[in-house]
Design a protein around this motif. Structure first.
Motif, PDB file in Angstrom:
ATOM      1  N   LYS A   1       7.121   0.819   6.202  1.00  0.00           N
ATOM      2  CA  LYS A   1       8.230   0.200   5.469  1.00  0.00           C
ATOM      3  C   LYS A   1       9.195   1.260   4.950  1.00  0.00           C
ATOM      4  CE  LYS A   1       8.877  -3.251   1.955  1.00  0.00           C
ATOM      5  NZ  LYS A   1       9.174  -4.178   3.035  1.00  0.00           N
ATOM      6  N   ALA A   2       8.650   2.357   4.400  1.00  0.00           N
ATOM      7  CA  ALA A   2       9.508   3.421   3.854  1.00  0.00           C
ATOM      8  C   ALA A   2       8.757   4.742   3.818  1.00  0.00           C
ATOM      9  CB  ALA A   2       9.981   3.054   2.445  1.00  0.00           C
ATOM     10  N   THR A   3       9.537   5.817   3.838  1.00  0.00           N
ATOM     11  CA  THR A   3       8.987   7.166   3.653  1.00  0.00           C
ATOM     12  C   THR A   3       9.682   7.779   2.446  1.00  0.00           C
ATOM     13  OG1 THR A   3      10.645   8.022   5.203  1.00  0.00           O
ATOM     14  CG2 THR A   3       8.465   7.549   6.104  1.00  0.00           C
TER      15      THR A   3
ATOM     16  N   GLN B   1       7.917  12.373   9.276  1.00  0.00           N
ATOM     17  CA  GLN B   1       7.975  12.051  10.711  1.00  0.00           C
ATOM     18  C   GLN B   1       6.863  11.072  11.082  1.00  0.00           C
ATOM     19  OE1 GLN B   1      10.404  13.352  13.199  1.00  0.00           O
ATOM     20  NE2 GLN B   1       9.569  11.392  13.881  1.00  0.00           N
ATOM     21  N   GLY B   2       5.679  11.279  10.522  1.00  0.00           N
ATOM     22  CA  GLY B   2       4.550  10.395  10.815  1.00  0.00           C
ATOM     23  C   GLY B   2       4.800   8.973  10.353  1.00  0.00           C
ATOM     24  N   GLY B   3       5.328   8.847   9.127  1.00  0.00           N
ATOM     25  CA  GLY B   3       5.644   7.514   8.601  1.00  0.00           C
ATOM     26  C   GLY B   3       6.682   6.810   9.453  1.00  0.00           C
ATOM     27  N   LEU B   4       7.668   7.572   9.927  1.00  0.00           N
ATOM     28  CA  LEU B   4       8.704   7.009  10.809  1.00  0.00           C
ATOM     29  C   LEU B   4       8.104   6.614  12.152  1.00  0.00           C
ATOM     30  CD1 LEU B   4      11.564   9.600  10.078  1.00  0.00           C
ATOM     31  CD2 LEU B   4      11.449   7.256   9.218  1.00  0.00           C
TER      32      LEU B   4
ATOM     33  N   ALA C   1       0.839  -1.208   0.000  1.00  0.00           N
ATOM     34  CA  ALA C   1       0.000   0.000   0.000  1.00  0.00           C
ATOM     35  C   ALA C   1       0.867   1.248   0.000  1.00  0.00           C
ATOM     36  CB  ALA C   1      -0.915  -0.009   1.220  1.00  0.00           C
ATOM     37  N   VAL C   2       0.357   2.279  -0.657  1.00  0.00           N
ATOM     38  CA  VAL C   2       1.041   3.579  -0.669  1.00  0.00           C
ATOM     39  C   VAL C   2       0.062   4.635  -0.172  1.00  0.00           C
ATOM     40  CG1 VAL C   2       2.240   5.311  -2.059  1.00  0.00           C
ATOM     41  CG2 VAL C   2       2.478   2.873  -2.633  1.00  0.00           C
TER      42      VAL C   2
ATOM     43  N   PRO D   1       1.680  -1.852   9.009  1.00  0.00           N
ATOM     44  CA  PRO D   1       2.557  -0.705   8.751  1.00  0.00           C
ATOM     45  C   PRO D   1       3.792  -1.079   7.916  1.00  0.00           C
ATOM     46  CG  PRO D   1       1.806  -0.644  11.016  1.00  0.00           C
ATOM     47  CD  PRO D   1       1.319  -1.949  10.445  1.00  0.00           C
ATOM     48  N   GLY D   2       4.333  -2.269   8.169  1.00  0.00           N
ATOM     49  CA  GLY D   2       5.516  -2.712   7.428  1.00  0.00           C
ATOM     50  C   GLY D   2       5.275  -3.024   5.966  1.00  0.00           C
ATOM     51  N   ASP D   3       4.006  -2.953   5.538  1.00  0.00           N
ATOM     52  CA  ASP D   3       3.660  -3.176   4.126  1.00  0.00           C
ATOM     53  C   ASP D   3       3.524  -1.851   3.371  1.00  0.00           C
ATOM     54  OD1 ASP D   3       3.270  -5.900   4.727  1.00  0.00           O
ATOM     55  OD2 ASP D   3       1.131  -5.601   5.145  1.00  0.00           O
ATOM     56  N   CYS D   4       3.632  -0.717   4.086  1.00  0.00           N
ATOM     57  CA  CYS D   4       3.186   0.568   3.527  1.00  0.00           C
ATOM     58  C   CYS D   4       4.314   1.582   3.331  1.00  0.00           C
ATOM     59  CB  CYS D   4       2.142   1.194   4.448  1.00  0.00           C
ATOM     60  SG  CYS D   4       0.754   0.104   4.765  1.00  0.00           S
ATOM     61  N   VAL D   5       4.095   2.450   2.356  1.00  0.00           N
ATOM     62  CA  VAL D   5       5.020   3.542   2.061  1.00  0.00           C
ATOM     63  C   VAL D   5       4.241   4.853   2.155  1.00  0.00           C
ATOM     64  CG1 VAL D   5       6.432   4.618   0.248  1.00  0.00           C
ATOM     65  CG2 VAL D   5       6.465   2.132   0.551  1.00  0.00           C
TER      66      VAL D   5
END
Length: 248
Positions: A204-206, A196-199, A8-9, A181-185
């Motif tokens: 998985k990545a920002t 910052q929110g993604g972190l 997911a993105v 969360p680990g599936d998402c960018v």
């Protein structure tokens, strides 16, 4: 993080998928024309618009606390008062606000290449729009750029208990799509909220959209990836997935 592929993105809206800053500038130019031609404000027209821009940038809007129309009309009223003096002019402030807003919305469009990219990406992964801001304002933008059909879900910060960068809103997005969360960018232009929110949420990545090529401060949140245009995303996602398959 795990060695799963991207499923997911999450996309930010303003200045990531649509040129909100550019649309806002066009709105200001229309107000300057109005003030100069109809009301004969000369250099004061630009001063008023500059003051409003500063007020908009300092806006700290709490959901349900006030009507955004009242808040923003007051920005114009104060700016006119500060520049011209004299009696308050609510009627002129309303005229300026609605002209700025309507012009801005007219210029909030999804570019054809962005539409094509979203259409192709959605064949491979789930897409979600995650935007901070006042409910009414953001829903009007979403309507104006007609982006609903490109996403599996849309989440507006002003409708939630917390906005980006709070992890809770990211977890809510994951729940909506049925992913971890680990599936998402997360893709966005603002380090303090999107990245910052993604972190914070352990995505998985920002991916930081850095159109100006500026160097982030050492105190800023550090994105996993940096691109100059959202259109670079499909190639980047392929390389992220490629790393996963190589690791496996």
């Amino acid at each position: 993080m795990g060695l799963s592929r991207v499923r997911a993105v999450f996309f930010d809206l303003d200045n990531t998928l649509i040129d909100t800053a550019g649309a806002s500038r066009r709105g200001m130019l229309e107000v300057i024309k109005l003030l100069q031609s109809k009301y004969h404000y000369k250099e004061e027209a630009e001063i008023i618009c500059d003051k409003v821009q500063v007020k908009l940038s300092k806006e700290c809007f709490h959901p349900y606390s006030a009507c955004i129309t009242d808040v923003r009309t007051s920005h114009w009223e104060e700016a006119i008062q500060e520049t011209r003096g004299g009696a308050d002019n609510r009627k002129l402030a309303e005229e300026c606000y609605f002209l700025w807003k309507s012009t801005r919305l007219q210029h909030m469009t999804l570019a054809e290449d962005v539409k094509a990219m979203l259409t192709e990406l959605r064949k491979e992964v789930r897409l979600l729009l995650l935007t901070n801001g006042d409910r009414q304002t953001q829903r009007e933008k979403i309507e104006a750029c007609a982006c609903q059909s490109y996403f599996d879900a849309i989440v507006v910060g002003g409708e939630q208990k917390e906005e980006k960068p709070a992890p809770s809103i990211f977890y809510h997005c994951c729940d909506l799509l049925g992913v971890q969360p680990g599936d998402c960018v997360m893709v966005g232009d603002t380090l303090e909220t999107d990245i910052q929110g993604g972190l914070n949420a352990g995505l998985k990545a920002t991916v930081w959209i850095n159109k100006s090529g500026r160097v982030p401060l050492t105190s800023s949140p550090m994105p996993h990836y940096m691109v100059s245009s959202v259109l670079e995303l499909p190639a980047l996602l392929q390389s992220i997935d490629c790393k996963v398959s190589m690791s496996v």
